[in-house]
Scaffold this motif. Structure first.
Motif, PDB file in Angstrom:
ATOM      1  N   ALA A  67       0.813  -1.222   0.000  1.00 18.40           N
ATOM      2  CA  ALA A  67       0.000   0.000   0.000  1.00 18.40           C
ATOM      3  C   ALA A  67       0.845   1.271   0.000  1.00 18.40           C
ATOM      4  O   ALA A  67       0.577   2.203  -0.762  1.00 18.40           O
ATOM      5  CB  ALA A  67      -0.957  -0.009   1.181  1.00 18.40           C
ATOM      6  N   ARG A  68       1.861   1.336   0.818  1.00 16.07           N
ATOM      7  CA  ARG A  68       2.714   2.544   0.862  1.00 16.07           C
ATOM      8  C   ARG A  68       3.402   2.773  -0.469  1.00 16.07           C
ATOM      9  O   ARG A  68       3.491   3.897  -0.948  1.00 16.07           O
ATOM     10  CB  ARG A  68       3.751   2.438   1.975  1.00 16.07           C
ATOM     11  N   HIS A  69       3.883   1.714  -1.062  1.00 16.20           N
ATOM     12  CA  HIS A  69       4.545   1.808  -2.365  1.00 16.20           C
ATOM     13  C   HIS A  69       3.569   2.326  -3.423  1.00 16.20           C
ATOM     14  O   HIS A  69       3.922   3.194  -4.225  1.00 16.20           O
ATOM     15  CB  HIS A  69       5.107   0.437  -2.750  1.00 16.20           C
ATOM     16  N   GLN A  70       2.353   1.820  -3.434  1.00 18.64           N
ATOM     17  CA  GLN A  70       1.356   2.263  -4.409  1.00 18.64           C
ATOM     18  C   GLN A  70       0.952   3.715  -4.171  1.00 18.64           C
ATOM     19  O   GLN A  70       0.771   4.481  -5.127  1.00 18.64           O
ATOM     20  CB  GLN A  70       0.127   1.356  -4.375  1.00 18.64           C
ATOM     21  N   ALA A  71       0.818   4.115  -2.909  1.00 20.87           N
ATOM     22  CA  ALA A  71       0.466   5.509  -2.596  1.00 20.87           C
ATOM     23  C   ALA A  71       1.569   6.455  -3.067  1.00 20.87           C
ATOM     24  O   ALA A  71       1.295   7.486  -3.685  1.00 20.87           O
ATOM     25  CB  ALA A  71       0.220   5.672  -1.102  1.00 20.87           C
ATOM     26  N   ARG A  72       2.811   6.095  -2.804  1.00 22.93           N
ATOM     27  CA  ARG A  72       3.930   6.947  -3.236  1.00 22.93           C
ATOM     28  C   ARG A  72       3.998   6.989  -4.759  1.00 22.93           C
ATOM     29  O   ARG A  72       4.249   8.034  -5.352  1.00 22.93           O
ATOM     30  CB  ARG A  72       5.239   6.442  -2.638  1.00 22.93           C
ATOM     31  N   GLY A  73       3.778   5.857  -5.408  1.00 22.11           N
ATOM     32  CA  GLY A  73       3.786   5.820  -6.869  1.00 22.11           C
ATOM     33  C   GLY A  73       2.719   6.719  -7.466  1.00 22.11           C
ATOM     34  O   GLY A  73       2.967   7.446  -8.433  1.00 22.11           O
ATOM     35  N   LEU A  74       1.516   6.702  -6.892  1.00 23.23           N
ATOM     36  CA  LEU A  74       0.443   7.559  -7.375  1.00 23.23           C
ATOM     37  C   LEU A  74       0.769   9.030  -7.119  1.00 23.23           C
ATOM     38  O   LEU A  74       0.589   9.880  -8.000  1.00 23.23           O
ATOM     39  CB  LEU A  74      -0.882   7.178  -6.707  1.00 23.23           C
ATOM     40  N   ALA A  75       1.275   9.346  -5.939  1.00 24.22           N
ATOM     41  CA  ALA A  75       1.651  10.733  -5.626  1.00 24.22           C
ATOM     42  C   ALA A  75       2.722  11.234  -6.585  1.00 24.22           C
ATOM     43  O   ALA A  75       2.626  12.348  -7.123  1.00 24.22           O
ATOM     44  CB  ALA A  75       2.135  10.831  -4.180  1.00 24.22           C
ATOM     45  N   ASP A  76       3.740  10.423  -6.822  1.00 23.14           N
ATOM     46  CA  ASP A  76       4.816  10.818  -7.730  1.00 23.14           C
ATOM     47  C   ASP A  76       4.302  11.004  -9.160  1.00 23.14           C
ATOM     48  O   ASP A  76       4.714  11.930  -9.858  1.00 23.14           O
ATOM     49  CB  ASP A  76       5.954   9.792  -7.702  1.00 23.14           C
ATOM     50  N   LEU A  77       3.387  10.152  -9.589  1.00 22.60           N
ATOM     51  CA  LEU A  77       2.816  10.286 -10.932  1.00 22.60           C
ATOM     52  C   LEU A  77       2.027  11.589 -11.051  1.00 22.60           C
ATOM     53  O   LEU A  77       2.148  12.306 -12.050  1.00 22.60           O
ATOM     54  CB  LEU A  77       1.918   9.094 -11.253  1.00 22.60           C
ATOM     55  N   LEU A  78       1.230  11.917 -10.048  1.00 25.24           N
ATOM     56  CA  LEU A  78       0.471  13.173 -10.084  1.00 25.24           C
ATOM     57  C   LEU A  78       1.399  14.380 -10.205  1.00 25.24           C
ATOM     58  O   LEU A  78       1.143  15.303 -10.985  1.00 25.24           O
ATOM     59  CB  LEU A  78      -0.412  13.300  -8.840  1.00 25.24           C
ATOM     60  N   VAL A  79       2.480  14.365  -9.467  1.00 19.65           N
ATOM     61  CA  VAL A  79       3.432  15.483  -9.506  1.00 19.65           C
ATOM     62  C   VAL A  79       4.171  15.528 -10.844  1.00 19.65           C
ATOM     63  O   VAL A  79       4.416  16.611 -11.387  1.00 19.65           O
ATOM     64  CB  VAL A  79       4.401  15.406  -8.308  1.00 19.65           C
ATOM     65  N   ARG A  80       4.516  14.385 -11.406  1.00 16.12           N
ATOM     66  CA  ARG A  80       5.157  14.383 -12.727  1.00 16.12           C
ATOM     67  C   ARG A  80       4.221  14.958 -13.788  1.00 16.12           C
ATOM     68  O   ARG A  80       4.649  15.710 -14.658  1.00 16.12           O
ATOM     69  CB  ARG A  80       5.575  12.968 -13.127  1.00 16.12           C
ATOM     70  N   ARG A  81       2.942  14.605 -13.718  1.00 13.34           N
ATOM     71  CA  ARG A  81       1.979  15.059 -14.729  1.00 13.34           C
ATOM     72  C   ARG A  81       1.554  16.515 -14.548  1.00 13.34           C
ATOM     73  O   ARG A  81       1.331  17.215 -15.523  1.00 13.34           O
ATOM     74  CB  ARG A  81       0.708  14.216 -14.661  1.00 13.34           C
ATOM     75  N   TYR A  82       1.401  16.958 -13.312  1.00 13.13           N
ATOM     76  CA  TYR A  82       0.780  18.260 -13.051  1.00 13.13           C
ATOM     77  C   TYR A  82       1.692  19.258 -12.349  1.00 13.13           C
ATOM     78  O   TYR A  82       1.271  20.366 -12.046  1.00 13.13           O
ATOM     79  CB  TYR A  82      -0.511  18.064 -12.227  1.00 13.13           C
ATOM     80  N   GLY A  83       2.949  18.872 -12.104  1.00 10.08           N
ATOM     81  CA  GLY A  83       3.881  19.764 -11.410  1.00 10.08           C
ATOM     82  C   GLY A  83       3.669  19.713  -9.906  1.00 10.08           C
ATOM     83  O   GLY A  83       2.829  18.986  -9.413  1.00 10.08           O
ATOM     84  N   GLY A  84       4.452  20.485  -9.194  1.00  8.12           N
ATOM     85  CA  GLY A  84       4.275  20.594  -7.740  1.00  8.12           C
ATOM     86  C   GLY A  84       5.177  19.692  -6.934  1.00  8.12           C
ATOM     87  O   GLY A  84       6.293  19.368  -7.339  1.00  8.12           O
ATOM     88  N   SER A  85       4.650  19.246  -5.796  1.00  4.10           N
ATOM     89  CA  SER A  85       5.468  18.477  -4.860  1.00  4.10           C
ATOM     90  C   SER A  85       4.602  17.525  -4.041  1.00  4.10           C
ATOM     91  O   SER A  85       3.375  17.635  -4.025  1.00  4.10           O
ATOM     92  CB  SER A  85       6.235  19.418  -3.920  1.00  4.10           C
ATOM     93  N   VAL A  86       5.291  16.600  -3.356  1.00  4.50           N
ATOM     94  CA  VAL A  86       4.647  15.645  -2.465  1.00  4.50           C
ATOM     95  C   VAL A  86       5.119  15.944  -1.049  1.00  4.50           C
ATOM     96  O   VAL A  86       6.291  16.217  -0.819  1.00  4.50           O
ATOM     97  CB  VAL A  86       5.026  14.183  -2.819  1.00  4.50           C
ATOM     98  N   TRP A  87       4.181  15.905  -0.118  1.00  5.72           N
ATOM     99  CA  TRP A  87       4.522  16.069   1.298  1.00  5.72           C
ATOM    100  C   TRP A  87       4.079  14.826   2.046  1.00  5.72           C
ATOM    101  O   TRP A  87       2.948  14.380   1.847  1.00  5.72           O
ATOM    102  CB  TRP A  87       3.835  17.306   1.881  1.00  5.72           C
ATOM    103  N   PRO A  88       4.894  14.245   2.910  1.00  2.00           N
ATOM    104  CA  PRO A  88       6.307  14.569   3.077  1.00  2.00           C
ATOM    105  C   PRO A  88       7.111  14.125   1.861  1.00  2.00           C
ATOM    106  O   PRO A  88       6.691  13.239   1.124  1.00  2.00           O
ATOM    107  CB  PRO A  88       6.726  13.800   4.328  1.00  2.00           C
ATOM    108  N   ALA A  89       8.250  14.773   1.705  1.00  2.00           N
ATOM    109  CA  ALA A  89       9.065  14.560   0.512  1.00  2.00           C
ATOM    110  C   ALA A  89       9.579  13.133   0.408  1.00  2.00           C
ATOM    111  O   ALA A  89       9.729  12.597  -0.681  1.00  2.00           O
ATOM    112  CB  ALA A  89      10.222  15.552   0.480  1.00  2.00           C
TER     113      ALA A  89
END
Length: 107
Positions: free
Chosen positions: A84-106
């Motif tokens: 689950a953690r791996h999938q959540a981080r993967g989705l967060a990273d994909l959103l940031v790659r597509r739409y810019g911005g950042s993930v918190w926590p980094a």
């Protein structure tokens, strides 16, 4: 224990499209997305994007400086499933790659 992530993007993210790109089973309701594993168990819950434009509001919630306006998406990984953690981080990273911005926590 669950793991929470927040994506902060300058453009409105399409969470449903991002989950589809990851080719994971999902259920949607009112802009929120639940990512499931192959047996139908909940891996990640992603809230519908929220537009934050009030200066200081995101910083107050996260404790770090945030330039507004920004689109805020909360992701919560199930605590009892190893992937689950791996999938959540993967989705967060994909959103940031597509739409810019950042993930918190980094990290």
């Amino acid at each position: 224990m669950s793991r929470d992530l927040v994506t902060l993007t300058p453009r409105r993210p399409d969470v449903v499209a991002a989950v589809a790109e990851l080719r994971l089973p999902a259920a949607t309701l009112d802009g929120a997305v639940q990512v499931l594993d192959a047996s139908g168990r909940l891996l990640v819950a992603a809230a519908a994007p929220r537009y934050v434009r009030v200066p200081g509001e995101a910083e107050r919630l996260l404790g770090v400086p945030v330039n507004v306006p920004v689109w805020w998406v909360e992701l919560r990984a199930a605590g009892d499933l190893p992937d689950a953690r791996h999938q959540a981080r993967g989705l967060a990273d994909l959103l940031v790659r597509r739409y810019g911005g950042s993930v918190w926590p980094a990290a």
